[in-house]
Write an enzyme that holds these catalytic residues in place. Structure first.
Site, PDB file in Angstrom:
ATOM      1  N   ASP A 288       0.846  -1.196   0.000  1.00 18.97           N
ATOM      2  CA  ASP A 288       0.000   0.000   0.000  1.00 18.97           C
ATOM      3  C   ASP A 288       0.883   1.249   0.000  1.00 18.97           C
ATOM      4  O   ASP A 288       1.591   1.513   0.970  1.00 18.97           O
ATOM      5  CB  ASP A 288      -0.889  -0.004   1.247  1.00 18.97           C
ATOM      6  CG  ASP A 288      -1.844   1.172   1.282  1.00 18.97           C
ATOM      7  OD1 ASP A 288      -2.970   1.034   0.780  1.00 18.97           O
ATOM      8  OD2 ASP A 288      -1.455   2.243   1.804  1.00 18.97           O
TER       9      ASP A 288
ATOM     10  N   TYR B  60       2.947   9.768  -0.062  1.00 17.88           N
ATOM     11  CA  TYR B  60       4.019   9.149   0.747  1.00 17.88           C
ATOM     12  C   TYR B  60       5.398   9.387   0.107  1.00 17.88           C
ATOM     13  O   TYR B  60       6.421   9.082   0.717  1.00 17.88           O
ATOM     14  CB  TYR B  60       3.813   7.632   0.922  1.00 17.88           C
ATOM     15  CG  TYR B  60       2.486   7.226   1.557  1.00 17.88           C
ATOM     16  CD1 TYR B  60       1.661   8.156   2.175  1.00 17.88           C
ATOM     17  CD2 TYR B  60       2.071   5.902   1.533  1.00 17.88           C
ATOM     18  CE1 TYR B  60       0.456   7.775   2.736  1.00 17.88           C
ATOM     19  CE2 TYR B  60       0.861   5.515   2.099  1.00 17.88           C
ATOM     20  CZ  TYR B  60       0.055   6.461   2.690  1.00 17.88           C
ATOM     21  OH  TYR B  60      -1.138   6.075   3.245  1.00 17.88           O
TER      22      TYR B  60
ATOM     23  N   LYS C  43      -2.626   5.971  -4.206  1.00 21.40           N
ATOM     24  CA  LYS C  43      -3.744   6.881  -3.890  1.00 21.40           C
ATOM     25  C   LYS C  43      -3.505   8.252  -4.498  1.00 21.40           C
ATOM     26  O   LYS C  43      -2.374   8.755  -4.482  1.00 21.40           O
ATOM     27  CB  LYS C  43      -3.885   7.033  -2.360  1.00 21.40           C
ATOM     28  CG  LYS C  43      -3.852   5.711  -1.619  1.00 21.40           C
ATOM     29  CD  LYS C  43      -4.133   5.851  -0.133  1.00 21.40           C
ATOM     30  CE  LYS C  43      -3.794   4.567   0.585  1.00 21.40           C
ATOM     31  NZ  LYS C  43      -2.362   4.446   0.951  1.00 21.40           N
TER      32      LYS C  43
ATOM     33  N   HIS D 174      -7.495   9.594  -2.014  1.00 17.12           N
ATOM     34  CA  HIS D 174      -6.914   9.526  -0.666  1.00 17.12           C
ATOM     35  C   HIS D 174      -7.797  10.166   0.421  1.00 17.12           C
ATOM     36  O   HIS D 174      -7.952   9.615   1.502  1.00 17.12           O
ATOM     37  CB  HIS D 174      -5.527  10.196  -0.686  1.00 17.12           C
ATOM     38  CG  HIS D 174      -4.591   9.680   0.355  1.00 17.12           C
ATOM     39  ND1 HIS D 174      -3.239   9.529   0.154  1.00 17.12           N
ATOM     40  CD2 HIS D 174      -4.795   9.267   1.621  1.00 17.12           C
ATOM     41  CE1 HIS D 174      -2.672   9.055   1.238  1.00 17.12           C
ATOM     42  NE2 HIS D 174      -3.599   8.881   2.151  1.00 17.12           N
TER      43      HIS D 174
END
Ligand SMILES: NC(=O)c1ccc[n+]([C@@H]2O[C@H](COP(=O)([O-])OP(=O)(O)OC[C@H]3O[C@@H](n4cnc5c(N)ncnc54)[C@H](OP(=O)(O)O)[C@@H]3O)[C@@H](O)[C@H]2O)c1
Length: 282
Positions: free
Chosen positions: A44, A49, A74, A107
């Site tokens: 994931d 990120y 996302k 997200h």
């Protein structure tokens, strides 16, 4: 590997590796490569990120056939919109070095229902173009879901939300089940609160853990899995990565699940999706 089938027939491993705060570069590369060697088949990540390049390199270098690994990314919460959803997936695919992702997720919802509906239309295009095998949302409460379901041609297959012993989300899960939307839990360890011996969760979790000769972390993961929730614990520590994976071998009883459900306090450790200033507002 325990899997569950999504509404569109795609099989998704129920346990995955979370990568929030896993740094781009050697940390993300080594962690993902190690997890894949250990047996994880579900990773994931997210645009926000900033580690998609290292995640993608690790996937490639693992030598595991692409179709055996389930990859989620996302859409950046600041880049909501119809065209943005389509364009941004291409940006992610380039960084990941992949032709498609297995799951593409919005997200965070905007407070603007119109913007969420437009973004969802873009997600549907990504699905129809086969650049995402499944599409979904994250941090959507019932009112956010209701509004996109009104205009959706394809319903979201998942909703990734904060879910842990302090916030068990059983009502949201029941609501989502009506539309065959699967729940993915994030933040299962409550930023460490489940491990605090003086906190309100530890004692109850420890009782279940001791009964099954497992750790508190494993009890939390096994509890989510037993409820049919996908679990994506994050760790960069090799021993914990393996420990977390083995939680899928644990079978809790109905009573164990209910005992952990009862620890719920409606406690959020992450941002409330209705009060989120970093998403695109309109
Ligand atoms: N959709 C969203 O908005 C959203 C938001 C947050 C997170 N997520 C996703 O959900 C994933 C998981 O959530 P999270 O990263 O917030 O937190 P988490 O998985 O609840 O917890 C991670 C923390 O627990 C520690 N840990 C991991 N396994 C452990 C074990 N067996 N025993 C003791 N400590 C352990 C980790 O330390 P070490 O790493 O040092 O081992 C890290 O400090 C994220 O990585 C991300 O992929 C999504």
């Amino acid at each position: 590997m325990l899997t569950k089938t999504l509404a569109n027939g795609v099989k998704m491993p129920m346990l995955g590796l979370g990568t929030f705060l896993v740094g781009e570069g050697p940390e993300a590369y080594d962690t993902v490569l190690q997890a894949l060697k250990d047996g994880y088949r579900h990773i994931d990540t997210a645009q926000m990120y900033f580690n998609e390049e290292s995640v993608g390199r690790a996937i490639k270098d693992s030598g595991i056939p692409r179709e055996e690994i389930f990859v989620t990314t996302k859409l950046n919460a600041r880049k909501l919109g119809y065209q943005e959803a389509i364009d941004e997936l291409n940006v992610s695919l380039k960084k990941l070095g992949l032709d498609y992702v297995d799951l593409y997720i919005i997200h965070w919802p905007s407070p603007s229902f119109e913007l969420n509906q437009a973004t969802w239309k873009g997600m549907e295009v990504c699905y129809q173009n086969k650049k995402a095998r499944a599409i979904g949302v994250s941090n959507f409460k019932i009112h956010h879901l209701d509004s996109i379901l009104k205009t959706a041609k394809i319903y979201p297959m998942v909703n990734q939300v904060e879910m842990h012993p302090g916030l068990n989300q059983t009502s949201l899960q029941k609501y989502m089940a009506k539309y065959d939307i699967q729940m993915i839990s994030y933040g299962p360890f409550m930023k460490g609160e489940v491990f605090n011996p003086d906190g309100p969760y530890f004692e109850g979790l420890k009782q279940v853990a001791d009964k099954h000769h497992i750790t508190v972390a494993q009890a939390v993961i096994a509890w989510g899995l037993a409820r049919g929730v996908f679990m994506i614990p994050k760790s960069v520590t090799p021993k914990r990565i393996i420990e977390n994976l083995h939680a899928q071998d644990v079978e809790l009883t109905k009573e164990d699940v209910e005992a952990i459900n009862l620890l719920n306090r409606g406690r959020r450790v992450y941002t409330d999706p209705d009060n989120n200033s970093f998403v695109k507002q309109a």
